[in-house]
Design a protein around this motif. Structure first.
Motif, PDB file in Angstrom:
ATOM      1  N   HIS A 108       1.107  -1.044  -0.073  1.00  0.00           N
ATOM      2  CA  HIS A 108       0.111  -0.225  -0.089  1.00  0.00           C
ATOM      3  C   HIS A 108       0.921   1.393   0.005  1.00  0.00           C
ATOM      4  O   HIS A 108       0.595   2.253  -0.448  1.00  0.00           O
ATOM      5  CB  HIS A 108      -1.347   0.155   0.704  1.00  0.00           C
ATOM      6  CG  HIS A 108      -2.036  -1.046   1.136  1.00  0.00           C
ATOM      7  ND1 HIS A 108      -3.140  -0.910   1.494  1.00  0.00           N
ATOM      8  CD2 HIS A 108      -2.211  -1.839   0.027  1.00  0.00           C
ATOM      9  CE1 HIS A 108      -3.572  -1.707   1.960  1.00  0.00           C
ATOM     10  NE2 HIS A 108      -3.271  -2.272   0.318  1.00  0.00           N
ATOM     11  N   GLY A 109       1.944   1.544   0.915  1.00  0.00           N
ATOM     12  CA  GLY A 109       2.926   2.265   0.557  1.00  0.00           C
ATOM     13  C   GLY A 109       4.048   2.597  -0.787  1.00  0.00           C
ATOM     14  O   GLY A 109       4.269   3.799  -0.757  1.00  0.00           O
ATOM     15  N   PHE A 110       4.258   1.531  -1.250  1.00  0.00           N
ATOM     16  CA  PHE A 110       4.812   1.391  -2.448  1.00  0.00           C
ATOM     17  C   PHE A 110       4.628   1.130  -3.527  1.00  0.00           C
ATOM     18  O   PHE A 110       4.370   1.651  -4.889  1.00  0.00           O
ATOM     19  CB  PHE A 110       6.433   0.850  -2.224  1.00  0.00           C
ATOM     20  CG  PHE A 110       7.646   0.651  -3.343  1.00  0.00           C
ATOM     21  CD1 PHE A 110       7.714   2.213  -3.569  1.00  0.00           C
ATOM     22  CD2 PHE A 110       8.015   0.176  -3.839  1.00  0.00           C
ATOM     23  CE1 PHE A 110       8.882   1.891  -4.891  1.00  0.00           C
ATOM     24  CE2 PHE A 110       8.841  -0.216  -4.916  1.00  0.00           C
ATOM     25  CZ  PHE A 110       8.967   1.302  -5.317  1.00  0.00           C
ATOM     26  N   MET A 144       3.001  -5.036   6.505  1.00  0.00           N
ATOM     27  CA  MET A 144       3.421  -4.475   6.962  1.00  0.00           C
ATOM     28  C   MET A 144       2.139  -3.846   7.742  1.00  0.00           C
ATOM     29  O   MET A 144       2.199  -3.125   8.698  1.00  0.00           O
ATOM     30  CB  MET A 144       3.922  -3.290   5.917  1.00  0.00           C
ATOM     31  CG  MET A 144       4.920  -2.164   7.097  1.00  0.00           C
ATOM     32  SD  MET A 144       5.629  -0.875   6.355  1.00  0.00           S
ATOM     33  CE  MET A 144       6.737  -2.150   5.712  1.00  0.00           C
ATOM     34  N   GLU A 145       1.194  -3.063   6.613  1.00  0.00           N
ATOM     35  CA  GLU A 145      -0.181  -2.901   7.820  1.00  0.00           C
ATOM     36  C   GLU A 145      -0.711  -3.956   9.179  1.00  0.00           C
ATOM     37  O   GLU A 145      -0.935  -2.652   9.712  1.00  0.00           O
ATOM     38  CB  GLU A 145      -1.190  -2.334   6.631  1.00  0.00           C
ATOM     39  CG  GLU A 145      -0.904  -0.661   5.548  1.00  0.00           C
ATOM     40  CD  GLU A 145      -1.625  -0.367   5.379  1.00  0.00           C
ATOM     41  OE1 GLU A 145      -2.946  -0.979   5.397  1.00  0.00           O
ATOM     42  OE2 GLU A 145      -1.554   0.723   4.521  1.00  0.00           O
ATOM     43  N   VAL A 146      -0.649  -5.439   8.651  1.00  0.00           N
ATOM     44  CA  VAL A 146      -0.988  -5.850   9.530  1.00  0.00           C
ATOM     45  C   VAL A 146      -0.353  -5.852  10.305  1.00  0.00           C
ATOM     46  O   VAL A 146      -0.747  -6.770  11.797  1.00  0.00           O
ATOM     47  CB  VAL A 146      -1.541  -7.531   8.981  1.00  0.00           C
ATOM     48  CG1 VAL A 146      -1.375  -8.102  10.070  1.00  0.00           C
ATOM     49  CG2 VAL A 146      -1.886  -7.281   8.202  1.00  0.00           C
ATOM     50  N   GLY A 150      -2.179  -0.324  12.606  1.00  0.00           N
ATOM     51  CA  GLY A 150      -2.759   1.165  12.390  1.00  0.00           C
ATOM     52  C   GLY A 150      -1.819   2.171  13.277  1.00  0.00           C
ATOM     53  O   GLY A 150      -2.031   2.965  13.153  1.00  0.00           O
ATOM     54  N   ASN A 151      -0.412   1.816  13.864  1.00  0.00           N
ATOM     55  CA  ASN A 151       0.334   3.036  14.151  1.00  0.00           C
ATOM     56  C   ASN A 151       1.220   2.971  13.059  1.00  0.00           C
ATOM     57  O   ASN A 151       2.226   2.218  12.816  1.00  0.00           O
ATOM     58  CB  ASN A 151       0.690   2.354  15.568  1.00  0.00           C
ATOM     59  CG  ASN A 151       1.796   3.458  15.903  1.00  0.00           C
ATOM     60  OD1 ASN A 151       2.553   4.090  15.215  1.00  0.00           O
ATOM     61  ND2 ASN A 151       2.784   2.803  17.330  1.00  0.00           N
ATOM     62  N   ASN A 152       1.370   3.719  12.127  1.00  0.00           N
ATOM     63  CA  ASN A 152       2.203   4.097  11.079  1.00  0.00           C
ATOM     64  C   ASN A 152       4.025   4.135  11.007  1.00  0.00           C
ATOM     65  O   ASN A 152       4.282   4.055  10.640  1.00  0.00           O
ATOM     66  CB  ASN A 152       1.627   5.476   9.901  1.00  0.00           C
ATOM     67  CG  ASN A 152       0.578   5.056   8.925  1.00  0.00           C
ATOM     68  OD1 ASN A 152      -0.320   4.048   8.761  1.00  0.00           O
ATOM     69  ND2 ASN A 152      -0.347   6.323   8.718  1.00  0.00           N
ATOM     70  N   GLN A 153       3.434   4.627  12.801  1.00  0.00           N
ATOM     71  CA  GLN A 153       5.511   4.859  13.139  1.00  0.00           C
ATOM     72  C   GLN A 153       5.795   2.889  13.595  1.00  0.00           C
ATOM     73  O   GLN A 153       6.965   3.187  14.034  1.00  0.00           O
ATOM     74  CB  GLN A 153       5.234   5.343  14.517  1.00  0.00           C
ATOM     75  CG  GLN A 153       4.928   6.537  14.742  1.00  0.00           C
ATOM     76  CD  GLN A 153       4.920   8.014  15.490  1.00  0.00           C
ATOM     77  OE1 GLN A 153       5.220   7.185  17.243  1.00  0.00           O
ATOM     78  NE2 GLN A 153       4.757   9.180  15.483  1.00  0.00           N
TER      79      GLN A 153
END
Length: 216
Positions: A108-110, A144-146, A150-153
């Motif tokens: 989702h990020g790349f 990675m989101e799993v 929910g914490n992008n840090q």
């Protein structure tokens, strides 16, 4: 759960294109020595070239790897197809597949944003919206989101999470893929296959948490 692991590998566009697109760098205003100014500008230019493959405005998709739930691996690359054909094939496969989850790592990020942007450059459209509201269709899962919950840090690399879970690590760096793609295609494809296997192994660890948690 039926699923397809996917991973993209990118490389820079042509040197001529990059030179034409490269911004005019300036050294910090407190630099007075001409040699230091020149060295600083050269360093900025080198960094810009090194990061070109990670930006859809200066990079391109060299290959997309796929691994399905039966363990079958396929690689679609610019060794036999154009970038446009690679992109079109990805959207054809993913948008027409209504039974499988599509699994990536930092996808989702790349991966998905890069695919969308390069598709936009080539004038490619798909038969259904790529996004649902602000998010990618629910068929796409980013491991990675799993992990981040929910914490992008709480981002983590594939190499680090694989080692933490005791399933090995990456076999190299994606930063070298473009060079390998030219000099040693087999090694480049082996690297991509290993990343697919590694992502699949991470998925197996997470599967009890996510298999029943999303709408089919």
């Amino acid at each position: 759960m039926n699923y397809n692991i996917f991973d993209i590998e990118t490389g820079p566009l042509s040197v001529e294109f990059l030179i034409d697109q490269m911004p005019a760098f300036k050294a910090p205003s407190n630099y007075k020595d001409e040699a230091k100014i020149e060295a600083n500008i050269k360093e900025q230019e080198n960094r810009w070239f090194q990061k070109a493959a990670l930006d859809a405005a200066t990079g391109q998709v060299l290959a997309i790897g796929y691994k399905d739930h039966d363990g079958n691996i396929a690689i679609h690359s610019q060794k036999s197809s154009s970038e446009r054909e690679i992109l079109q094939n990805f959207w054809d496969l993913s948008t027409k597949d209504h039974t499988s989850k599509w699994i990536g790592f930092n996808s989702h990020g790349f991966d998905l944003p890069f695919l969308f942007r390069r598709s936009l450059v080539h004038g490619i459209t798909v038969g259904q919206p790529i996004r649902e509201n602000r998010y990618w269709p629910r068929k796409f899962t980013d491991l990675m989101e799993v992990w981040s919950c929910g914490n992008n840090q709480q981002r983590i690399s594939l190499d680090r999470i694989a080692k933490m879970l005791g399933i090995g690590g990456k076999s190299g760096s994606g930063a070298h893929f473009a060079e390998l793609f030219i000099s040693n295609p087999k090694a480049a494809f082996d690297y991509l296959k290993h990343d697919l296997d590694l992502t699949d192994s991470v998925l197996q660890k997470m599967l009890p948490w996510i298999a029943g948690g999303q709408d089919e």
